[in-house]
Design an enzyme around this catalytic site. Structure first.
Site, PDB file in Angstrom:
ATOM      1  N   TYR A 163     -17.174 -18.331   5.778  1.00  0.00           N
ATOM      2  CA  TYR A 163     -16.422 -18.079   6.948  1.00  0.00           C
ATOM      3  C   TYR A 163     -17.068 -17.051   7.464  1.00  0.00           C
ATOM      4  O   TYR A 163     -17.167 -16.865   8.990  1.00  0.00           O
ATOM      5  CB  TYR A 163     -14.973 -17.547   6.609  1.00  0.00           C
ATOM      6  CG  TYR A 163     -13.906 -17.480   7.575  1.00  0.00           C
ATOM      7  CD1 TYR A 163     -13.465 -18.645   8.466  1.00  0.00           C
ATOM      8  CD2 TYR A 163     -13.458 -16.246   7.922  1.00  0.00           C
ATOM      9  CE1 TYR A 163     -12.765 -18.759   9.365  1.00  0.00           C
ATOM     10  CE2 TYR A 163     -12.534 -16.015   8.915  1.00  0.00           C
ATOM     11  CZ  TYR A 163     -12.175 -17.259   9.744  1.00  0.00           C
ATOM     12  OH  TYR A 163     -11.278 -17.109  10.760  1.00  0.00           O
ATOM     13  N   THR A 198      -0.845 -18.350   9.747  1.00  0.00           N
ATOM     14  CA  THR A 198      -1.092 -19.630  10.407  1.00  0.00           C
ATOM     15  C   THR A 198      -1.285 -20.683   9.250  1.00  0.00           C
ATOM     16  O   THR A 198      -1.346 -20.577   8.284  1.00  0.00           O
ATOM     17  CB  THR A 198      -2.016 -20.093  11.705  1.00  0.00           C
ATOM     18  OG1 THR A 198      -3.401 -19.719  10.870  1.00  0.00           O
ATOM     19  CG2 THR A 198      -1.829 -18.738  12.738  1.00  0.00           C
TER      20      THR A 198
HETATM   21  P1  NAP Z   1      -4.802 -23.389  12.400  1.00  0.00           P
HETATM   22  O1  NAP Z   1      -3.263 -23.276  12.648  1.00  0.00           O
HETATM   23  O2  NAP Z   1      -5.404 -23.911  11.120  1.00  0.00           O
HETATM   24  O3  NAP Z   1      -5.449 -23.999  13.566  1.00  0.00           O
HETATM   25  C1  NAP Z   1      -6.945 -24.405  13.635  1.00  0.00           C
HETATM   26  C2  NAP Z   1      -6.993 -25.371  14.672  1.00  0.00           C
HETATM   27  O4  NAP Z   1      -8.533 -25.799  14.920  1.00  0.00           O
HETATM   28  C3  NAP Z   1      -6.262 -26.638  14.889  1.00  0.00           C
HETATM   29  O5  NAP Z   1      -5.852 -26.763  16.001  1.00  0.00           O
HETATM   30  C4  NAP Z   1      -7.094 -27.524  14.511  1.00  0.00           C
HETATM   31  O6  NAP Z   1      -6.672 -28.918  14.954  1.00  0.00           O
HETATM   32  C5  NAP Z   1      -8.620 -27.210  14.953  1.00  0.00           C
HETATM   33  N1  NAP Z   1      -9.782 -27.770  14.368  1.00  0.00           N
HETATM   34  C6  NAP Z   1     -10.075 -27.790  13.201  1.00  0.00           C
HETATM   35  N2  NAP Z   1     -11.065 -28.495  13.070  1.00  0.00           N
HETATM   36  C7  NAP Z   1     -11.474 -29.246  14.405  1.00  0.00           C
HETATM   37  C8  NAP Z   1     -12.211 -30.096  14.606  1.00  0.00           C
HETATM   38  N3  NAP Z   1     -13.277 -30.546  13.754  1.00  0.00           N
HETATM   39  N4  NAP Z   1     -12.364 -30.478  15.902  1.00  0.00           N
HETATM   40  C9  NAP Z   1     -11.508 -29.802  16.851  1.00  0.00           C
HETATM   41  N5  NAP Z   1     -10.487 -29.159  16.201  1.00  0.00           N
HETATM   42  C10 NAP Z   1     -10.409 -28.701  15.027  1.00  0.00           C
HETATM   43  O7  NAP Z   1      -5.570 -22.031  12.338  1.00  0.00           O
HETATM   44  P2  NAP Z   1      -5.418 -20.638  13.394  1.00  0.00           P
HETATM   45  O8  NAP Z   1      -5.169 -19.320  12.632  1.00  0.00           O
HETATM   46  O9  NAP Z   1      -4.660 -20.974  14.707  1.00  0.00           O
HETATM   47  O10 NAP Z   1      -6.919 -20.593  13.893  1.00  0.00           O
HETATM   48  C11 NAP Z   1      -7.534 -20.617  15.289  1.00  0.00           C
HETATM   49  C12 NAP Z   1      -8.719 -19.618  15.140  1.00  0.00           C
HETATM   50  O11 NAP Z   1      -8.501 -18.416  15.083  1.00  0.00           O
HETATM   51  C13 NAP Z   1      -9.870 -20.224  14.274  1.00  0.00           C
HETATM   52  O12 NAP Z   1     -11.087 -20.242  14.795  1.00  0.00           O
HETATM   53  C14 NAP Z   1      -9.886 -19.296  13.110  1.00  0.00           C
HETATM   54  O13 NAP Z   1     -11.006 -18.901  12.413  1.00  0.00           O
HETATM   55  C15 NAP Z   1      -9.362 -17.915  14.001  1.00  0.00           C
HETATM   56  N6  NAP Z   1      -8.828 -16.863  13.367  1.00  0.00           N
HETATM   57  C16 NAP Z   1      -7.547 -16.990  12.850  1.00  0.00           C
HETATM   58  C17 NAP Z   1      -7.049 -15.801  12.084  1.00  0.00           C
HETATM   59  C18 NAP Z   1      -5.864 -15.801  11.404  1.00  0.00           C
HETATM   60  O14 NAP Z   1      -5.530 -14.941  10.848  1.00  0.00           O
HETATM   61  N7  NAP Z   1      -4.891 -16.781  11.638  1.00  0.00           N
HETATM   62  C19 NAP Z   1      -7.612 -14.639  12.265  1.00  0.00           C
HETATM   63  C20 NAP Z   1      -9.168 -14.436  12.681  1.00  0.00           C
HETATM   64  C21 NAP Z   1      -9.510 -15.613  13.296  1.00  0.00           C
HETATM   65  P3  NAP Z   1      -6.979 -30.424  14.592  1.00  0.00           P
HETATM   66  O15 NAP Z   1      -6.966 -30.257  13.018  1.00  0.00           O
HETATM   67  O16 NAP Z   1      -5.764 -31.193  14.910  1.00  0.00           O
HETATM   68  O17 NAP Z   1      -8.099 -31.048  15.018  1.00  0.00           O
END
Ligand code: NAP
Length: 256
Positions: A163, A198
């Site tokens: 990651y 999330t």
């Molecule tokens: P999440 O709820 O698991 O959301 C991840 C999203 O990515 C989902 O909507 C999923 O949609 C989509 N996704 C995954 N694989 C995909 C694919 N092959 N094609 C298209 N869409 C895909 O997690 P989140 O926390 O909201 O994450 C959103 C972003 O923020 C990510 O890049 C994560 O690394 C980043 N982030 C999160 C945090 C945190 O603490 N939550 C911190 C730093 C960065 P589907 O499964 O429906 O395709």
């Protein structure tokens, strides 16, 4: 005297809008006046969000996109533009995490992480830039691409080697894209969020280890999705015309 960021007149494509941060970004963009195209694989969830947004008077469309598949990325942009017109703003937010000690980490987990987080962001940004430039962004200066990286791009995190590598790649890729498109009217900026609960990490933060980690943060708390709203809207708006290739950490002091 007040100052409000408006996205009125913009059409924003948000990838990974089926849950978590992407869903929040979609709602924030609509509140700021944008039309939104919602992309992900789980289209049933996207359709439900479209219903919610349209019932509240907003304009939204759902499009299927798998960022692992180049043809699917292109088809999703086509579908979004067929529904809502030219896309001038893209939030590349799709992401996955495969945690675990590296000596036990299957290569498939490393490959999948890099394929979604880095290669997927590349395919998304490339399609976005191609269309914005062809649509005249050089003259308008209104092209916006926001890449959601992570604090994992900045600090080494044990158990998250794949990651961290993928998100560090996103950060530098975005800086290089910004340089390449600086005269073409497409601004590319990165947001590095701290921990927000999330679906990507809920299991961890509900575990004893996760609860201990939260207690180790200076403010002993996780962030809230809304903590990113203002920065996302700013970077998507005309107000950020002079900002490109920049990386913004928003982490509540979690990593210092
Ligand atoms: P999440 O709820 O698991 O959301 C991840 C999203 O990515 C989902 O909507 C999923 O949609 C989509 N996704 C995954 N694989 C995909 C694919 N092959 N094609 C298209 N869409 C895909 O997690 P989140 O926390 O909201 O994450 C959103 C972003 O923020 C990510 O890049 C994560 O690394 C980043 N982030 C999160 C945090 C945190 O603490 N939550 C911190 C730093 C960065 P589907 O499964 O429906 O395709």
């Amino acid at each position: 005297m007040g100052y409000e960021i408006s996205l009125t007149g913009r059409t924003v494509l948000i990838i990974g809008a089926s849950s978590g941060l992407g869903k929040r970004f979609a709602k924030a963009c609509v509140t700021a006046g944008a039309r939104v195209a919602l992309a992900a694989r789980r289209t049933d969830r996207l359709e439900a969000l479209v219903q919610e947004i349209t019932a509240a008077g907003g304009t939204a469309a759902a499009v299927a996109m798998d960022v692992l598949d180049e043809a699917s990325v292109k088809a999703a942009f086509d579908a979004a533009e067929a529904n809502l017109g030219p896309i001038d703003t893209v939030i590349a937010n799709a992401g996955i995490s495969r945690a675990g000690p590296v000596v036990d980490l299957p290569i498939e987990a490393f490959d999948a992480t890099v394929a979604v987080n880095l290669r997927g962001a590349f395919l998304t940004a490339r399609e976005a830039g191609k269309r914005m430039i062809a649509g005249g962004s050089r003259d308008t200066g209104r092209g916006r691409v926001v890449l959601i990286a992570s604090i994992a791009a900045q600090v080494p995190l044990s158990g998250l080697v794949a990651y961290c590598a993928s998100k560090a790649g996103v950060q530098m890729m975005g800086r290089a894209l910004a340089r390449e498109w600086v005269t073409k009217g497409v601004n590319v900026n990165m947001i590095c969020p701290g921990y927000i609960e999330t679906e990507i990490n809920a299991e961890w933060f509900q575990s004893e280890g996760g609860k201990r980690q939260v207690q180790s943060f200076p403010r002993k708390r996780l962030m809230h999705e809304s903590d990113l709203d203002a920065m996302v809207l700013y970077l998507c708006s005309d107000a950020s015309r002079a900002i490109t290739g920049s990386v913004f950490n928003i982490d509540d002091g979690q990593v210092g």
